[in-house]
Write a protein that holds these residues in place. Structure first.
Motif, PDB file in Angstrom:
ATOM      1  N   LEU A 244      47.265  38.919  41.023  1.00  0.00           N
ATOM      2  CA  LEU A 244      46.811  37.584  41.399  1.00  0.00           C
ATOM      3  C   LEU A 244      47.390  37.179  42.754  1.00  0.00           C
ATOM      4  O   LEU A 244      46.679  36.627  43.595  1.00  0.00           O
ATOM      5  CB  LEU A 244      47.213  36.564  40.332  1.00  0.00           C
ATOM      6  N   SER A 245      48.674  37.452  42.957  1.00  0.00           N
ATOM      7  CA  SER A 245      49.302  37.049  44.212  1.00  0.00           C
ATOM      8  C   SER A 245      48.732  37.839  45.391  1.00  0.00           C
ATOM      9  O   SER A 245      48.658  37.321  46.511  1.00  0.00           O
ATOM     10  CB  SER A 245      50.817  37.223  44.147  1.00  0.00           C
ATOM     11  N   ARG A 246      48.311  39.064  45.139  1.00  0.00           N
ATOM     12  CA  ARG A 246      47.730  39.906  46.192  1.00  0.00           C
ATOM     13  C   ARG A 246      46.223  39.682  46.333  1.00  0.00           C
ATOM     14  O   ARG A 246      45.570  40.297  47.182  1.00  0.00           O
ATOM     15  CB  ARG A 246      47.984  41.374  45.875  1.00  0.00           C
ATOM     16  N   LYS A 247      45.666  38.824  45.494  1.00  0.00           N
ATOM     17  CA  LYS A 247      44.230  38.503  45.502  1.00  0.00           C
ATOM     18  C   LYS A 247      43.364  39.733  45.238  1.00  0.00           C
ATOM     19  O   LYS A 247      42.271  39.879  45.786  1.00  0.00           O
ATOM     20  CB  LYS A 247      43.831  37.842  46.820  1.00  0.00           C
ATOM     21  N   ILE A 248      43.881  40.609  44.394  1.00  0.00           N
ATOM     22  CA  ILE A 248      43.069  41.703  43.869  1.00  0.00           C
ATOM     23  C   ILE A 248      42.296  41.172  42.666  1.00  0.00           C
ATOM     24  O   ILE A 248      41.142  41.528  42.442  1.00  0.00           O
ATOM     25  CB  ILE A 248      43.964  42.901  43.484  1.00  0.00           C
ATOM     26  N   LEU A 249      42.953  40.301  41.923  1.00  0.00           N
ATOM     27  CA  LEU A 249      42.301  39.532  40.862  1.00  0.00           C
ATOM     28  C   LEU A 249      42.302  38.062  41.269  1.00  0.00           C
ATOM     29  O   LEU A 249      43.178  37.613  42.003  1.00  0.00           O
ATOM     30  CB  LEU A 249      43.040  39.698  39.532  1.00  0.00           C
ATOM     31  N   SER A 250      41.332  37.329  40.776  1.00  0.00           N
ATOM     32  CA  SER A 250      41.232  35.918  41.108  1.00  0.00           C
ATOM     33  C   SER A 250      40.899  35.097  39.870  1.00  0.00           C
ATOM     34  O   SER A 250      40.056  35.496  39.056  1.00  0.00           O
ATOM     35  CB  SER A 250      40.142  35.704  42.170  1.00  0.00           C
ATOM     36  N   VAL A 251      41.594  33.965  39.735  1.00  0.00           N
ATOM     37  CA  VAL A 251      41.281  33.006  38.681  1.00  0.00           C
ATOM     38  C   VAL A 251      41.117  31.641  39.348  1.00  0.00           C
ATOM     39  O   VAL A 251      41.410  31.475  40.531  1.00  0.00           O
ATOM     40  CB  VAL A 251      42.387  32.945  37.603  1.00  0.00           C
ATOM     41  N   ASN A 252      40.675  30.679  38.584  1.00  0.00           N
ATOM     42  CA  ASN A 252      40.531  29.326  39.110  1.00  0.00           C
ATOM     43  C   ASN A 252      41.913  28.713  39.287  1.00  0.00           C
ATOM     44  O   ASN A 252      42.558  28.335  38.324  1.00  0.00           O
ATOM     45  CB  ASN A 252      39.683  28.475  38.171  1.00  0.00           C
ATOM     46  N   MET A 253      42.366  28.615  40.541  1.00  0.00           N
ATOM     47  CA  MET A 253      43.714  28.138  40.806  1.00  0.00           C
ATOM     48  C   MET A 253      43.842  26.627  40.670  1.00  0.00           C
ATOM     49  O   MET A 253      44.944  26.086  40.783  1.00  0.00           O
ATOM     50  CB  MET A 253      44.155  28.567  42.204  1.00  0.00           C
ATOM     51  N   ASN A 254      42.755  25.943  40.423  1.00  0.00           N
ATOM     52  CA  ASN A 254      42.803  24.502  40.212  1.00  0.00           C
ATOM     53  C   ASN A 254      43.059  24.149  38.748  1.00  0.00           C
ATOM     54  O   ASN A 254      43.166  22.975  38.401  1.00  0.00           O
ATOM     55  CB  ASN A 254      41.496  23.860  40.683  1.00  0.00           C
ATOM     56  N   GLU A 255      43.164  25.179  37.902  1.00  0.00           N
ATOM     57  CA  GLU A 255      43.525  25.006  36.501  1.00  0.00           C
ATOM     58  C   GLU A 255      44.745  25.870  36.211  1.00  0.00           C
ATOM     59  O   GLU A 255      44.948  26.903  36.841  1.00  0.00           O
ATOM     60  CB  GLU A 255      42.369  25.414  35.584  1.00  0.00           C
ATOM     61  N   ALA A 256      45.559  25.456  35.257  1.00  0.00           N
ATOM     62  CA  ALA A 256      46.780  26.188  34.946  1.00  0.00           C
ATOM     63  C   ALA A 256      46.467  27.633  34.555  1.00  0.00           C
ATOM     64  O   ALA A 256      45.571  27.890  33.734  1.00  0.00           O
ATOM     65  CB  ALA A 256      47.534  25.496  33.816  1.00  0.00           C
ATOM     66  N   ILE A 257      47.177  28.585  35.149  1.00  0.00           N
ATOM     67  CA  ILE A 257      47.005  29.989  34.796  1.00  0.00           C
ATOM     68  C   ILE A 257      47.421  30.187  33.340  1.00  0.00           C
ATOM     69  O   ILE A 257      48.508  29.780  32.928  1.00  0.00           O
ATOM     70  CB  ILE A 257      47.848  30.889  35.711  1.00  0.00           C
ATOM     71  N   SER A 258      46.546  30.798  32.578  1.00  0.00           N
ATOM     72  CA  SER A 258      46.803  30.993  31.154  1.00  0.00           C
ATOM     73  C   SER A 258      46.512  32.430  30.767  1.00  0.00           C
ATOM     74  O   SER A 258      45.528  33.033  31.219  1.00  0.00           O
ATOM     75  CB  SER A 258      45.925  30.042  30.320  1.00  0.00           C
ATOM     76  N   PHE A 259      47.356  32.987  29.915  1.00  0.00           N
ATOM     77  CA  PHE A 259      47.130  34.326  29.404  1.00  0.00           C
ATOM     78  C   PHE A 259      46.195  34.313  28.195  1.00  0.00           C
ATOM     79  O   PHE A 259      45.850  35.373  27.668  1.00  0.00           O
ATOM     80  CB  PHE A 259      48.460  34.975  29.012  1.00  0.00           C
TER      81      PHE A 259
END
Length: 287
Positions: A244-259
């Motif tokens: 995620l930090s390297r932007k190889i994967l992307s999630v909606n950063m405007n919502e809390a990251i959840s597993f």
């Protein structure tokens, strides 16, 4: 704190300049204000940036804005940048009230103003450009002295052709900053004892597992990942945060990251898509 006030004298300022404070670029830059020499009313932080340099911040708002700028891929982030070079050019244009903000009214010694951030970024053509931002609690913008200091800084940066603005704590997207803080320490996996060759193998495997898992939850895949390679529990989480930090994967950063999210909520980015990833942390290019 945009102004360095502690027992400031001409002799001490000269000593700081001689020692390189407020000078340099990239990993060689030394902020004019650091958390070791200066106390603060806010919560101080020392954060190791992607370049390896330790950045110094005097409030949560400064720290949060740093996370956003760094995740956005800015070329250089220089915090607590002093208004020194070229200052003599704007002094003749300051009225009496503004000139007072450059002098300690009790001792007559000079005061050095600092801008919270001087940012270097690349434009669409790959050319470097700069902008400067001061960070302040919105309630302090009613303080006359604060406004007058910012007026001086505005004149200074305008004279140098650098865009300048004030960012308040209300304008910093809190959730985005917290998400970046959550994954930020995992930018460099080698710090967790994972060598380069093993990194490539494990990252490719985890990306494939997530990409082929559709509705299965992230935490389930990460648990399977650790078991498959018989590695220390939590390694999958570390690699996921790294991706995620390297932007190889992307999630909606405007919502809390959840597993607990399904794998199909995670986007696998191509190199071309990384540049468009700003949609996942809106406002970043406006602050």
């Amino acid at each position: 704190m945009p102004v360095l006030k502690y027992e400031q004298t001409t002799k001490k300022i000269a000593k700081l300049i001689k020692e390189g404070y407020g000078q340099g670029e990239g990993k060689d830059y030394r902020p004019f204000i650091d958390t070791i020499r200066v106390s603060s009313r806010g919560r101080v932080s020392r954060i190791k940036g992607y370049s390896g340099r330790v950045h110094h911040f005097l409030s949560d708002s400064e720290t949060r804005l740093f996370y956003i700028y760094e995740f956005a891929g800015k070329e250089d982030i220089r915090e607590h940048y002093p208004l020194l070079e070229g200052m003599e050019e704007i002094i003749p244009n300051l009225d009496e009230e503004l000139l007072k903000r450059l002098v300690n009214q009790k001792t007559g010694e000079p005061l050095i103003l600092t801008t919270t951030f001087l940012i270097t970024e690349k434009d669409e053509k790959g050319e470097l450009r700069y902008f400067a931002r001061s960070v302040k609690d919105y309630r302090q913008l009613e303080n006359k002295q604060v406004i007058e200091r910012y007026e001086i800084m505005k004149k200074y940066w305008e004279g140098r052709g650098v865009d300048y603005g004030i960012i308040t704590n209300k304008e910093i997207p809190l959730m985005v900053a917290k998400n970046i803080e959550f994954i930020h320490p995992f930018f460099h996996l080698e710090e967790y004892g994972i060598g380069d060759e093993m990194q490539v193998f494990l990252k490719n495997r985890l990306v494939n597992m997530i990409g082929n898992s559709e509705t299965r939850q992230i935490n389930e895949i990460l648990s399977m990942f650790d078991s498959e390679f018989n590695i220390e529990q939590g390694t999958g989480i570390a690699i996921y945060k790294h991706l995620l930090s390297r932007k190889i994967l992307s999630v909606n950063m405007n919502e809390a990251i959840s597993f607990n999210q399904p794998c199909n909520s995670v986007q696998i980015l191509t190199k071309a898509e990384v540049g468009d990833n700003a949609s996942n942390y809106k406002y970043v290019n406006q602050i």
